[in-house]
Structures are given as structure tokens and as C-alpha cells.
Write a protein that holds these residues in place. Structure first.
Motif, PDB file in Angstrom:
ATOM      1  N   PHE A 150      -0.689  -3.921   9.047  1.00 25.76           N
ATOM      2  CA  PHE A 150      -1.472  -2.838   8.531  1.00 25.76           C
ATOM      3  C   PHE A 150      -1.185  -3.029   6.916  1.00 25.76           C
ATOM      4  O   PHE A 150      -1.985  -2.613   6.295  1.00 25.76           O
ATOM      5  CB  PHE A 150      -0.780  -1.704   8.889  1.00 25.76           C
ATOM      6  N   MET A 151      -0.173  -3.476   6.436  1.00 25.82           N
ATOM      7  CA  MET A 151       0.158  -3.702   5.013  1.00 25.82           C
ATOM      8  C   MET A 151      -0.767  -4.887   4.591  1.00 25.82           C
ATOM      9  O   MET A 151      -1.262  -4.605   3.443  1.00 25.82           O
ATOM     10  CB  MET A 151       1.460  -4.242   4.893  1.00 25.82           C
ATOM     11  N   ALA A 152      -0.842  -5.767   5.336  1.00 29.74           N
ATOM     12  CA  ALA A 152      -1.849  -6.950   4.768  1.00 29.74           C
ATOM     13  C   ALA A 152      -3.248  -6.461   4.633  1.00 29.74           C
ATOM     14  O   ALA A 152      -3.936  -6.902   3.501  1.00 29.74           O
ATOM     15  CB  ALA A 152      -2.003  -7.942   5.727  1.00 29.74           C
ATOM     16  N   VAL A 153      -3.777  -5.761   5.741  1.00 32.27           N
ATOM     17  CA  VAL A 153      -4.996  -5.049   5.412  1.00 32.27           C
ATOM     18  C   VAL A 153      -5.196  -4.020   4.374  1.00 32.27           C
ATOM     19  O   VAL A 153      -6.106  -4.139   3.426  1.00 32.27           O
ATOM     20  CB  VAL A 153      -5.429  -4.297   6.759  1.00 32.27           C
ATOM     21  N   ALA A 154      -4.230  -3.102   4.016  1.00 31.09           N
ATOM     22  CA  ALA A 154      -4.199  -2.179   2.834  1.00 31.09           C
ATOM     23  C   ALA A 154      -3.885  -3.130   1.435  1.00 31.09           C
ATOM     24  O   ALA A 154      -4.567  -2.462   0.579  1.00 31.09           O
ATOM     25  CB  ALA A 154      -2.847  -1.352   3.096  1.00 31.09           C
ATOM     26  N   TYR A 155      -3.463  -4.166   1.292  1.00 29.74           N
ATOM     27  CA  TYR A 155      -3.370  -4.909   0.424  1.00 29.74           C
ATOM     28  C   TYR A 155      -4.594  -5.677  -0.038  1.00 29.74           C
ATOM     29  O   TYR A 155      -5.048  -5.530  -1.090  1.00 29.74           O
ATOM     30  CB  TYR A 155      -2.364  -6.007   0.388  1.00 29.74           C
ATOM     31  N   VAL A 156      -5.414  -6.105   0.947  1.00 28.21           N
ATOM     32  CA  VAL A 156      -6.584  -6.698   0.917  1.00 28.21           C
ATOM     33  C   VAL A 156      -7.638  -5.874   0.331  1.00 28.21           C
ATOM     34  O   VAL A 156      -8.295  -5.959  -0.607  1.00 28.21           O
ATOM     35  CB  VAL A 156      -7.107  -7.442   1.864  1.00 28.21           C
ATOM     36  N   ALA A 157      -7.635  -4.614   1.016  1.00 27.54           N
ATOM     37  CA  ALA A 157      -8.351  -3.478   0.275  1.00 27.54           C
ATOM     38  C   ALA A 157      -8.315  -3.049  -0.902  1.00 27.54           C
ATOM     39  O   ALA A 157      -9.142  -2.950  -1.818  1.00 27.54           O
ATOM     40  CB  ALA A 157      -8.301  -2.230   1.440  1.00 27.54           C
ATOM     41  N   GLU A 179      -4.413   1.890  -3.543  1.00 25.64           N
ATOM     42  CA  GLU A 179      -2.996   1.760  -4.037  1.00 25.64           C
ATOM     43  C   GLU A 179      -2.066   2.256  -3.550  1.00 25.64           C
ATOM     44  O   GLU A 179      -0.954   2.025  -2.879  1.00 25.64           O
ATOM     45  CB  GLU A 179      -2.841   1.648  -5.660  1.00 25.64           C
ATOM     46  N   THR A 180      -2.208   3.836  -3.481  1.00 20.17           N
ATOM     47  CA  THR A 180      -1.248   4.560  -2.827  1.00 20.17           C
ATOM     48  C   THR A 180      -1.244   4.342  -1.343  1.00 20.17           C
ATOM     49  O   THR A 180      -0.008   4.516  -0.755  1.00 20.17           O
ATOM     50  CB  THR A 180      -1.703   6.100  -3.084  1.00 20.17           C
ATOM     51  N   GLU A 181      -2.467   4.472  -0.913  1.00 24.81           N
ATOM     52  CA  GLU A 181      -2.320   3.832   0.816  1.00 24.81           C
ATOM     53  C   GLU A 181      -1.553   2.599   1.043  1.00 24.81           C
ATOM     54  O   GLU A 181      -0.672   2.567   2.036  1.00 24.81           O
ATOM     55  CB  GLU A 181      -3.661   3.811   1.440  1.00 24.81           C
ATOM     56  N   TYR A 182      -1.907   1.781   0.162  1.00 26.96           N
ATOM     57  CA  TYR A 182      -0.933   0.399   0.313  1.00 26.96           C
ATOM     58  C   TYR A 182       0.483   0.471   0.264  1.00 26.96           C
ATOM     59  O   TYR A 182       1.381  -0.131   0.857  1.00 26.96           O
ATOM     60  CB  TYR A 182      -1.485  -0.501  -0.708  1.00 26.96           C
ATOM     61  N   GLN A 183       1.163   1.208  -0.876  1.00 22.63           N
ATOM     62  CA  GLN A 183       2.359   1.445  -1.041  1.00 22.63           C
ATOM     63  C   GLN A 183       3.042   2.404   0.123  1.00 22.63           C
ATOM     64  O   GLN A 183       4.206   1.978   0.535  1.00 22.63           O
ATOM     65  CB  GLN A 183       2.507   2.367  -2.420  1.00 22.63           C
ATOM     66  N   ASP A 184       2.503   3.385   0.720  1.00 21.32           N
ATOM     67  CA  ASP A 184       2.739   4.087   1.881  1.00 21.32           C
ATOM     68  C   ASP A 184       3.159   3.148   3.029  1.00 21.32           C
ATOM     69  O   ASP A 184       4.050   3.113   3.620  1.00 21.32           O
ATOM     70  CB  ASP A 184       1.873   5.127   2.192  1.00 21.32           C
ATOM     71  N   VAL A 185       2.028   2.191   3.246  1.00 18.39           N
ATOM     72  CA  VAL A 185       2.139   1.208   4.452  1.00 18.39           C
ATOM     73  C   VAL A 185       3.036   0.282   4.126  1.00 18.39           C
ATOM     74  O   VAL A 185       3.763  -0.115   5.118  1.00 18.39           O
ATOM     75  CB  VAL A 185       0.883   0.739   4.593  1.00 18.39           C
ATOM     76  N   ARG A 186       3.275  -0.135   2.590  1.00 16.75           N
ATOM     77  CA  ARG A 186       4.341  -1.034   2.598  1.00 16.75           C
ATOM     78  C   ARG A 186       5.839  -0.593   2.844  1.00 16.75           C
ATOM     79  O   ARG A 186       6.531  -1.269   3.134  1.00 16.75           O
ATOM     80  CB  ARG A 186       4.268  -1.590   1.053  1.00 16.75           C
ATOM     81  N   GLU A 187       5.829   0.698   2.311  1.00 19.49           N
ATOM     82  CA  GLU A 187       7.090   1.397   2.606  1.00 19.49           C
ATOM     83  C   GLU A 187       7.482   1.273   3.971  1.00 19.49           C
ATOM     84  O   GLU A 187       8.711   1.328   4.514  1.00 19.49           O
ATOM     85  CB  GLU A 187       7.320   2.637   2.205  1.00 19.49           C
ATOM     86  N   ARG A 188       6.322   1.566   4.849  1.00 22.19           N
ATOM     87  CA  ARG A 188       6.797   1.768   6.454  1.00 22.19           C
ATOM     88  C   ARG A 188       6.948   0.501   7.043  1.00 22.19           C
ATOM     89  O   ARG A 188       8.051   0.142   7.948  1.00 22.19           O
ATOM     90  CB  ARG A 188       5.539   2.267   7.110  1.00 22.19           C
ATOM     91  N   ARG A 189       6.429  -0.575   6.315  1.00 25.47           N
ATOM     92  CA  ARG A 189       6.777  -1.938   6.741  1.00 25.47           C
ATOM     93  C   ARG A 189       8.206  -2.237   6.368  1.00 25.47           C
ATOM     94  O   ARG A 189       8.948  -3.047   7.449  1.00 25.47           O
ATOM     95  CB  ARG A 189       5.640  -2.896   6.116  1.00 25.47           C
ATOM     96  N   ASN A 190       8.410  -1.984   5.375  1.00 25.71           N
ATOM     97  CA  ASN A 190       9.812  -2.339   4.791  1.00 25.71           C
ATOM     98  C   ASN A 190      10.878  -1.630   5.420  1.00 25.71           C
ATOM     99  O   ASN A 190      11.957  -2.083   5.948  1.00 25.71           O
ATOM    100  CB  ASN A 190      10.204  -2.001   3.278  1.00 25.71           C
ATOM    101  N   ALA A 191      10.600  -0.257   5.969  1.00 21.79           N
ATOM    102  CA  ALA A 191      11.545   0.263   6.748  1.00 21.79           C
ATOM    103  C   ALA A 191      11.586  -0.362   8.271  1.00 21.79           C
ATOM    104  O   ALA A 191      12.681  -0.580   8.773  1.00 21.79           O
ATOM    105  CB  ALA A 191      11.054   1.791   7.142  1.00 21.79           C
TER     106      ALA A 191
END
Length: 423
Positions: A150-157, A179-191
Motif C-alpha cells: 500500500f505504501m509503494a502504491v501511495a508513493y508512486v501516486a 502526500e498526506t495519504e502517503y504519509q498516513d500509509v507510511r506511518e501504518r507500514r512503519n507501525a
């Protein structure tokens, strides 16, 4: 193309790491039930204490040998002071204590039985805990993989949107939203990444390898998830007769009855055999250098000591009886809830998860076809959603395996046969 290349390199790196790492299986993890985990050591020490008390109770009838002596002086009728020293070796063997020793031994035997059942219960709980920690690691790994996708998809977008923003195709608020959506997904991925580490640490502690975190786990087959389960009405009396916690409390009640009998026997007489060999500094016709005989002791008055001990033991017995009755209530509720969970997981939960996987597989194939035709770019999202559907299905099987393990633990390790089931 760059993303595909990086994905291939990452897959190769992970494959090489997995090949070099030692893989842990569920059977290997469950074998650590016999390891000296603190929970097991506490139960074993309580069993050792009960056995020591058993040996102490049995030693009441042992032969004893001791030295008895005194240094003194006495005044004779002629007015002179003369030494009157005594030295004796006494051998004594209890013959009859009219119930004291036998009841104390019976109580100690029941306490040993109770501690053995408690140790078995600890082993069952440890087995369930190891399974749960093992499944937590597998789930954490799968969730991390999905969140990473999910983070990879959000980053590409977001990355593509930056190029479009430069040429004026999208507004700044739209770019900030991506960018906000990417940061939210990135935070979930790091968790999720942190949960992977935490889950491995809990598993390492459960299998008593606190200094060695398991790297890769083998997916278990869980063939036992298909085993038949008896009905509640059939299983309830079996649990009440086989559950180790119930057996432990019943043994403690029997031990209380034996201790009460031993305490009441304190009012009974005792009979000992005694042999004495002595030496005396003063000669006397009333003293023997060697003697043998029977010592008969009849208690006449002991104050309130016996009554107080009886009252204390009766209070302890009442407490144990109440704990046993409450435990039976709790076990009947737990048994029903466990059977209902098994029925739910095998029924609607499995069906819903299977249908979700079926739909996501179809959606993934459609997304792959559209991606190849360059109609849409949602292939990564479809892959991640497919992983989430697979996680849901695995979670059902893991919960089912744990529920069956709890059911087996409630039943004392073995379930009763099911009529019509294949052997």
C-alpha cells in the motif's frame, strides 16, 4: 520498469536471506514446552515442595537415635557435694500414633497429586501461548507485506503527481492530499514493521530463547483444524471429570480432609519403643546401664491448639470448595464459548473469507489486464487488497487452531470420541 527492477532485486535479496536463515516450525516451537521457562519452573518447584512434604510426613515413623546428657552436682546426706553427671544414648521407634502419621501421609499424597495436575495445566497454557505467539509473528509478517505494498502504491501516486503539478495538471491542494495519504500509509507500514519485531520478541520469550529472535517461520499445515468436535452436552461432563484445574482442587479438598483427621488424631495416645544405654558418675540401685521398654503417652489437656488448627483447616477447606464450585461455573461458560467460536469460524467466517479471496483474485486479474492495456494503474492496490483477503483467511485458521487447542486443554489433553467420525 524501475519499480519492477527494484522489486526483483528485493525478492532475490529476501530469498537469499531466507535460504541462509534457520527456519522455525510450529512443532519445534511447541517442543520448547519442556524448556525451563519461569512458569514451568514455578510449577515444578511447587511440585518438589509437595514431594518434600510427603517425605517429611513419612519420616514421622522413622527410627531416631540421640544423645541425652546432663552435667550436675548434688548434695549427699552426709553434707558433701558430689558430681551427678549422666550420659545416655537413646534409640526410639514410634509404633502407633493412632492416625497422625497415616493421615498426614495421605494429605501429602493428595497435595502431590494437586501439584502434578497444576504442572500439567501450566504445560497446556504454555502450549497455547506458544501457538498464539507463533501465529502473531506470521500475521505481523503478512500485514507488513500488505502495508508495504500500500505504501509503494501511495508513493508512486504522490511521485507522479509531483510531475503533473509542475506542468499545471493538478492543484497544490490535490498534491498535498496525495502526500498526506502517503504519509498516513507510511506511518501504518512503519507501525507494522515494529509489530514484527515485538511479535518475534514475545515468541522468543515464549519458547525460552530470549536472546535469539526467530527470523523466518514455516507456515503450519494445521491439519487438526478438520477434526470433529463433540457436542456441548457430551463434552461438559468429560471436562468436569478431566480438567486438570478441577482435579487439582479436588485433590486439595481430599488433602484437607486428611489433614483434619491428622489434627483430630493429636488427641489420641502414642506408643513408642525405646532402648537406652547410659553411664553415670554416681552409682545408684535405681539406675540401669541398659534398658528397653514401651513409652505410652496419653494427652490429657492441650489447651486450644487442636481446636484452632481444626478451625483454620475447615476455613481453608471451605475456601477451596468455593473455588472449585466457581471454577465449574467458569469452565462451563468457557466451554460453551469455545465451541460456539469453533462453529462460527468453521461456518460463516470461513465462507466469508473464502468469498473475499475469490472476489479479490478476480479483481486482481482484471486490474492486471487493465494495467497491461494501460487503461488503469491500480494493479498495486489490487495486489495489496488481495494480500489483505489472504490475511483474513489465515487469521480464521489461526483462531480455529487456538480454539481447538483451548478445547483440548479444557478436556485434560484428550477429547472424547465423536459418534460417526472417522478414526
Amino acid at each position: 520498469m524501475r519499480r519492477a527492477a527494484w522489486g526483483a532485486l528485493l525478492a532475490c535479496a529476501l530469498s537469499a536471506t531466507a535460504a541462509a536463515a534457520e527456519k522455525l516450525t510450529l512443532d519445534e516451537a511447541l517442543a520448547s514446552v519442556a524448556a525451563p521457562h519461569p512458569d514451568r519452573r514455578v510449577a515444578e518447584s511447587e511440585l518438589a515442595l509437595a514431594r518434600a512434604n510427603r517425605e517429611e510426613a513419612d519420616s514421622r515413623q522413622d527410627f531416631s537415635l540421640f544423645l541425652d546428657g546432663s552435667l550436675r552436682t548434688g548434695r549427699r546426706p552426709d553434707g558433701d557435694w558430689k558430681p551427678d553427671n549422666i550420659g545416655r544414648i537413646v534409640a526410639r521407634k514410634p509404633l502407633f500414633d493412632f492416625g497422625r502419621s497415616s493421615q498426614a501421609i495421605a494429605a501429602a499424597d493428595q497435595e502431590v497429586t494437586a501439584r502434578q495436575e497444576a504442572l500439567y495445566n501450566v504445560e497446556s497454557l504454555r502450549r497455547i501461548d506458544i501457538m498464539a505467539r507463533y501465529f502473531d509473528v506470521l500475521m505481523a509478517d503478512r500485514q507488513y507485506a500488505a502495508d508495504n505494498e500500500f505504501m509503494a502504491v501511495a508513493y508512486v501516486a504522490w511521485d507522479n503527481a509531483k510531475d503533473r503539478f509542475k506542468v499545471g495538471q493538478i492543484s497544490q491542494p490535490a498534491l498535498l492530499k496525495l502526500e498526506t495519504e502517503y504519509q498516513d500509509v507510511r506511518e501504518r507500514r512503519n507501525a507494522s514493521e515494529q509489530r514484527m519485531r515485538s511479535a518475534r520478541q514475545r515468541l522468543a520469550q515464549a519458547i525460552y530463547r530470549p536472546g535469539t529472535l526467530p527470523d523466518e517461520l514455516v507456515e503450519p499445515e494445521l491439519k487438526g483444524n478438520a477434526r470433529p468436535v463433540p457436542e456441548y452436552e457430551t463434552l461438559l461432563p468429560w471436562v468436569m471429570a478431566k480438567n486438570p484445574r478441577i482435579l487439582a482442587l479436588q485433590a486439595q479438598l481430599s488433602a484437607s480432609d486428611a489433614r483434619l483427621a491428622a489434627i483430630r488424631a493429636e488427641r489420641n495416645p502414642t506408643l513408642d519403643a525405646e532402648i537406652i544405654g547410659g553411664g553415670y558418675s554416681r552409682e545408684s540401685t535405681t539406675r540401669d546401664e541398659a534398658s528397653a521398654g514401651l513409652v505410652f503417652t496419653i494427652p490429657l489437656y492441650q489447651g486450644g491448639r487442636v481446636d484452632a488448627r481444626i478451625a483454620r483447616e475447615l476455613a481453608q477447606k471451605e475456601r477451596t470448595a468455593a473455588e472449585l464450585e466457581k471454577l465449574k461455573f467458569d469452565l462451563s461458560d468457557t466451554l460453551l464459548a469455545t465451541l460456539q467460536e469453533i462453529e462460527w469460524l468453521r461456518g460463516s467466517s470461513r465462507t466469508a473469507a473464502d468469498k473475499q479471496i475469490e472476489y479479490r483474485d478476480w479483481a486482481l486479474e482484471r486490474a492486471r489486464a487493465e494495467y497491461e492495456l494501460e487503461l488503469k494503474t491500480n494493479l498495486g492496490t489490487s495486489m495489496a487488497e488481495t494480500q489483505m483477503a489472504q490475511i483474513r483467511r489465515k487469521q480464521v485458521e489461526y483462531r480455529l487452531a487456538l480454539a481447538l487447542a483451548r478445547l483440548q486443554a479444557l478436556s485434560g489433553g484428550n477429547l472424547p470420541p465423536v459418534e460417526g467420525a472417522r478414526k
